[in-house]
Design a protein around this motif. Structure first.
Motif, PDB file in Angstrom:
ATOM      1  N   PRO A  13       0.762  -1.085  -0.083  1.00  0.00           N
ATOM      2  CA  PRO A  13       0.145  -0.005   0.201  1.00  0.00           C
ATOM      3  C   PRO A  13       0.877   1.193  -0.220  1.00  0.00           C
ATOM      4  CG  PRO A  13       0.299  -0.777   2.238  1.00  0.00           C
ATOM      5  CD  PRO A  13       1.179  -1.637   1.379  1.00  0.00           C
ATOM      6  N   GLY A  14       0.261   2.204  -0.309  1.00  0.00           N
ATOM      7  CA  GLY A  14       0.994   3.670  -0.366  1.00  0.00           C
ATOM      8  C   GLY A  14       0.074   4.811  -1.323  1.00  0.00           C
ATOM      9  N   SER A  15       0.944   5.689  -0.987  1.00  0.00           N
ATOM     10  CA  SER A  15       0.246   7.028  -1.726  1.00  0.00           C
ATOM     11  C   SER A  15       0.811   7.019  -3.195  1.00  0.00           C
ATOM     12  CB  SER A  15       0.607   8.328  -1.184  1.00  0.00           C
ATOM     13  OG  SER A  15       0.461   8.319   0.273  1.00  0.00           O
ATOM     14  N   ILE A  43      -3.217   1.640  -4.047  1.00  0.00           N
ATOM     15  CA  ILE A  43      -3.011   3.338  -3.983  1.00  0.00           C
ATOM     16  C   ILE A  43      -4.040   3.594  -2.944  1.00  0.00           C
ATOM     17  CG2 ILE A  43      -3.228   5.487  -5.062  1.00  0.00           C
ATOM     18  CD1 ILE A  43      -2.706   4.153  -7.607  1.00  0.00           C
ATOM     19  N   LEU A  44      -3.742   4.266  -1.792  1.00  0.00           N
ATOM     20  CA  LEU A  44      -4.723   5.095  -0.810  1.00  0.00           C
ATOM     21  C   LEU A  44      -5.737   6.176  -1.563  1.00  0.00           C
ATOM     22  CD1 LEU A  44      -6.156   5.260   1.607  1.00  0.00           C
ATOM     23  CD2 LEU A  44      -4.422   6.834   2.167  1.00  0.00           C
ATOM     24  N   HIS A  45      -6.933   5.777  -1.677  1.00  0.00           N
ATOM     25  CA  HIS A  45      -7.728   7.021  -2.373  1.00  0.00           C
ATOM     26  C   HIS A  45      -8.148   7.725  -1.026  1.00  0.00           C
ATOM     27  CE1 HIS A  45     -10.090   8.855  -5.106  1.00  0.00           C
ATOM     28  NE2 HIS A  45     -11.268   8.186  -4.808  1.00  0.00           N
ATOM     29  N   GLY A 105     -10.560   3.645   3.304  1.00  0.00           N
ATOM     30  CA  GLY A 105     -10.781   3.194   4.709  1.00  0.00           C
ATOM     31  C   GLY A 105      -9.493   2.699   5.132  1.00  0.00           C
ATOM     32  N   LEU A 106      -9.895   1.539   6.116  1.00  0.00           N
ATOM     33  CA  LEU A 106      -8.471   1.014   6.946  1.00  0.00           C
ATOM     34  C   LEU A 106      -7.877   0.111   5.858  1.00  0.00           C
ATOM     35  CD1 LEU A 106      -9.912   0.343  10.365  1.00  0.00           C
ATOM     36  CD2 LEU A 106      -8.073   1.768   9.854  1.00  0.00           C
ATOM     37  N   LEU A 107      -6.556  -0.009   5.914  1.00  0.00           N
ATOM     38  CA  LEU A 107      -5.777  -1.045   5.097  1.00  0.00           C
ATOM     39  C   LEU A 107      -5.978  -2.354   5.709  1.00  0.00           C
ATOM     40  CD1 LEU A 107      -3.380  -1.643   3.271  1.00  0.00           C
ATOM     41  CD2 LEU A 107      -2.039  -0.888   5.287  1.00  0.00           C
ATOM     42  N   GLU A 165      10.219   4.772  12.830  1.00  0.00           N
ATOM     43  CA  GLU A 165       9.378   5.063  13.970  1.00  0.00           C
ATOM     44  C   GLU A 165       7.775   5.087  13.214  1.00  0.00           C
ATOM     45  OE1 GLU A 165      10.579   8.040  16.352  1.00  0.00           O
ATOM     46  OE2 GLU A 165       8.471   8.463  17.539  1.00  0.00           O
ATOM     47  N   TYR A 166       7.649   5.759  12.180  1.00  0.00           N
ATOM     48  CA  TYR A 166       6.342   5.976  11.298  1.00  0.00           C
ATOM     49  C   TYR A 166       6.076   4.422  11.042  1.00  0.00           C
ATOM     50  CZ  TYR A 166       3.348   6.884   7.407  1.00  0.00           C
ATOM     51  OH  TYR A 166       2.214   6.886   6.472  1.00  0.00           O
ATOM     52  N   GLU A 167       7.005   3.805  10.584  1.00  0.00           N
ATOM     53  CA  GLU A 167       6.402   2.199   9.975  1.00  0.00           C
ATOM     54  C   GLU A 167       5.910   1.612  11.240  1.00  0.00           C
ATOM     55  OE1 GLU A 167       5.740   1.632   7.007  1.00  0.00           O
ATOM     56  OE2 GLU A 167       6.428   3.324   6.087  1.00  0.00           O
ATOM     57  N   GLN A 220       4.986   2.229  14.378  1.00  0.00           N
ATOM     58  CA  GLN A 220       3.763   2.764  14.740  1.00  0.00           C
ATOM     59  C   GLN A 220       2.427   2.439  13.965  1.00  0.00           C
ATOM     60  OE1 GLN A 220       3.279   6.835  14.612  1.00  0.00           O
ATOM     61  NE2 GLN A 220       2.144   7.189  16.444  1.00  0.00           N
ATOM     62  N   MET A 221       2.650   2.313  12.579  1.00  0.00           N
ATOM     63  CA  MET A 221       1.542   2.041  11.792  1.00  0.00           C
ATOM     64  C   MET A 221       1.286   0.307  11.890  1.00  0.00           C
ATOM     65  SD  MET A 221       0.950   3.564   7.922  1.00  0.00           S
ATOM     66  CE  MET A 221       2.413   2.699   7.180  1.00  0.00           C
ATOM     67  N   ALA A 222       2.676  -0.331  11.707  1.00  0.00           N
ATOM     68  CA  ALA A 222       2.399  -1.814  11.676  1.00  0.00           C
ATOM     69  C   ALA A 222       1.869  -2.310  13.117  1.00  0.00           C
ATOM     70  CB  ALA A 222       3.882  -2.484  11.630  1.00  0.00           C
ATOM     71  N   MET A 277      -0.191  -0.573  14.916  1.00  0.00           N
ATOM     72  CA  MET A 277      -1.652  -0.186  14.911  1.00  0.00           C
ATOM     73  C   MET A 277      -2.310  -1.010  13.963  1.00  0.00           C
ATOM     74  SD  MET A 277      -3.914   1.868  16.354  1.00  0.00           S
ATOM     75  CE  MET A 277      -5.668   1.996  16.104  1.00  0.00           C
ATOM     76  N   ASN A 278      -1.909  -1.348  12.833  1.00  0.00           N
ATOM     77  CA  ASN A 278      -2.590  -2.312  12.187  1.00  0.00           C
ATOM     78  C   ASN A 278      -2.504  -3.908  12.748  1.00  0.00           C
ATOM     79  OD1 ASN A 278      -2.988  -0.706   9.885  1.00  0.00           O
ATOM     80  ND2 ASN A 278      -1.047  -0.991   8.877  1.00  0.00           N
ATOM     81  N   ARG A 279      -1.720  -4.007  13.302  1.00  0.00           N
ATOM     82  CA  ARG A 279      -1.798  -5.373  14.184  1.00  0.00           C
ATOM     83  C   ARG A 279      -2.740  -5.201  15.149  1.00  0.00           C
ATOM     84  NH1 ARG A 279       3.377  -7.602  17.242  1.00  0.00           N
ATOM     85  NH2 ARG A 279       4.194  -8.054  15.168  1.00  0.00           N
ATOM     86  N   ARG A 280      -2.941  -4.159  16.115  1.00  0.00           N
ATOM     87  CA  ARG A 280      -3.859  -3.857  17.021  1.00  0.00           C
ATOM     88  C   ARG A 280      -5.437  -4.159  16.337  1.00  0.00           C
ATOM     89  NH1 ARG A 280      -7.005  -0.677  19.797  1.00  0.00           N
ATOM     90  NH2 ARG A 280      -6.936  -0.800  22.267  1.00  0.00           N
ATOM     91  N   LEU A 281      -5.299  -3.476  15.344  1.00  0.00           N
ATOM     92  CA  LEU A 281      -6.906  -3.570  14.659  1.00  0.00           C
ATOM     93  C   LEU A 281      -7.170  -5.003  13.912  1.00  0.00           C
ATOM     94  CD1 LEU A 281      -6.521  -0.234  12.607  1.00  0.00           C
ATOM     95  CD2 LEU A 281      -8.120  -0.675  14.324  1.00  0.00           C
ATOM     96  N   ASN A 282      -6.149  -5.881  13.672  1.00  0.00           N
ATOM     97  CA  ASN A 282      -6.257  -7.168  12.996  1.00  0.00           C
ATOM     98  C   ASN A 282      -4.868  -7.909  13.214  1.00  0.00           C
ATOM     99  OD1 ASN A 282      -6.480  -9.486  11.490  1.00  0.00           O
ATOM    100  ND2 ASN A 282      -7.827  -8.321  10.039  1.00  0.00           N
TER     101      ASN A 282
HETATM  102  O1  PNS Z   1       2.935   6.075   1.104  1.00  0.00           O
HETATM  103  P1  PNS Z   1       2.453   6.544   2.488  1.00  0.00           P
HETATM  104  O2  PNS Z   1       1.685   7.680   2.189  1.00  0.00           O
HETATM  105  O3  PNS Z   1       3.733   6.274   3.113  1.00  0.00           O
HETATM  106  O4  PNS Z   1       1.273   5.313   2.571  1.00  0.00           O
HETATM  107  C1  PNS Z   1       0.664   5.369   3.984  1.00  0.00           C
HETATM  108  C2  PNS Z   1      -0.519   4.375   3.933  1.00  0.00           C
HETATM  109  C3  PNS Z   1      -1.478   4.674   2.728  1.00  0.00           C
HETATM  110  C4  PNS Z   1       0.013   3.059   3.706  1.00  0.00           C
HETATM  111  C5  PNS Z   1      -1.205   4.619   5.260  1.00  0.00           C
HETATM  112  O5  PNS Z   1      -1.559   5.929   5.367  1.00  0.00           O
HETATM  113  C6  PNS Z   1      -2.742   3.695   5.275  1.00  0.00           C
HETATM  114  O6  PNS Z   1      -2.448   2.575   5.156  1.00  0.00           O
HETATM  115  N1  PNS Z   1      -3.730   4.481   5.295  1.00  0.00           N
HETATM  116  C7  PNS Z   1      -4.958   3.831   5.339  1.00  0.00           C
HETATM  117  C8  PNS Z   1      -5.542   3.959   6.859  1.00  0.00           C
HETATM  118  C9  PNS Z   1      -5.061   3.111   7.630  1.00  0.00           C
HETATM  119  O7  PNS Z   1      -5.295   1.929   7.644  1.00  0.00           O
HETATM  120  N2  PNS Z   1      -4.189   3.620   8.300  1.00  0.00           N
HETATM  121  C10 PNS Z   1      -3.157   2.681   9.471  1.00  0.00           C
HETATM  122  C11 PNS Z   1      -3.743   2.449  10.632  1.00  0.00           C
HETATM  123  S1  PNS Z   1      -4.730   3.837  11.481  1.00  0.00           S
END
Ligand code: PNS
Length: 165
Positions: free
Chosen positions: A8-10, A36-38, A72-74, A97-99, A101-103, A105-110
Motif C-alpha cells: 500500500p501507499g500514496s 493506492i490509498l484513495h 478506509g482501513l488498510l 518510527e512511522y512504520e 507505529q503503523m504496523a 496499529m494495524n496489528r492491533r486492528l487485526n
Molecule cells: O506511501 P505512504 O503515504 O507512506 O502510505 C501510507 C499508507 C497508505 C500505507 C497509510 O496511510 C494507510 O494505510 N492508510 C489507510 C488508513 C489506515 O489503515 N491507516 C493505518 C492504521 S490507522
C-alpha cells in the motif's frame, strides 16, 4: 498455498525506490497488489487516475502484480483481498518510527495480518516521492530516481517541458 501481499501507499508518484521494494517482494510472494490509498482529504500532486496510469506503465514488466485502489482501513482492505501480509519498504532509521507505529496499529486492528518490511537497495535510501517532487518543482534533475514516465509527468506538472518547435 499461494501467498498474497498488499503493497500500500500514496504512490504520489511512484519512485524507483518503490520499484526496488516491489522487485524484492515479488520474489517472496506469489502475487502483490499495489494499492493506492484513495484519500480525498490528503492533498496529492497527482490524481488517483494519473497515479494508476503511471503505475501501469512503470510496472508493466511485473507479471505477478495487480494495481488497485482502496479507501478506509488498510487491514479491512487486506481482509477483503484475502491477503497474507502487508508489504512495506524501509529506507533509513528515519522511516522506522512511522512504520513501526503503523504496523503495530494495524496489528492491533487485526492480529491476523502481518506487516513484512523489506530493506531498500542502498542507492534508494534517500529517494522519496516528496523529495523528488520538491526537486522537480524547482527544475532539479530527477532522472534515474523515478521511472521515465514519472519524470516526464512531473516536468509537465510543473510546466518545465521545453515547448515543442
Ligand atoms: O506511501 P505512504 O503515504 O507512506 O502510505 C501510507 C499508507 C497508505 C500505507 C497509510 O496511510 C494507510 O494505510 N492508510 C489507510 C488508513 C489506515 O489503515 N491507516 C493505518 C492504521 S490507522
Amino acid at each position: 498455498m499461494k501467498k498474497l501481499a498488499i503493497y500500500p501507499g500514496s504512490f504520489d508518484p511512484i519512485t524507483n525506490g518503490h520499484i526496488d521494494i516491489l522487485e524484492r517482494g515479488c520474489k517472496i510472494f506469489d502475487k502483490v497488489i499495489v494499492a493506492i490509498l484513495h484519500n480525498p482529504d490528503k492533498a496529492a500532486l497527482f490524481t488517483v487516475e494519473e497515479r494508476i496510469a503511471m503505475l501501469e506503465i512503470s510496472l508493466n514488466k511485473f507479471k505477478n502484480i495487480e494495481i488497485d485502489t482502496f479507501d478506509g482501513l488498510l487491514v479491512d482492505y487486506a481482509v477483503k483481498k484475502n491477503a497474507d501480509a502487508i508489504l512495506r519498504g524501509m529506507r533509513a532509521v528515519s522511516d522506522f518510527e512511522y512504520e513501526f507505529q503503523m504496523a503495530l496499529m494495524n496489528r492491533r486492528l487485526n492480529r491476523d495480518i502481518q506487516t513484512v518490511f523489506l530493506i531498500t537497495g542502498l542507492r534508494w535510501i534517500f529517494t522519496s516521492s516528496s523529495i523528488i517532487k520538491e526537486a522537480a518543482r524547482f527544475g532539479g534533475n530527477i532522472d534515474g530516481m523515478a521511472p521515465e514516465v514519472v519524470c516526464k509527468k512531473l516536468k509537465e506538472k510543473f510546466d518545465l517541458t521545453p515547448p515543442s518547435t
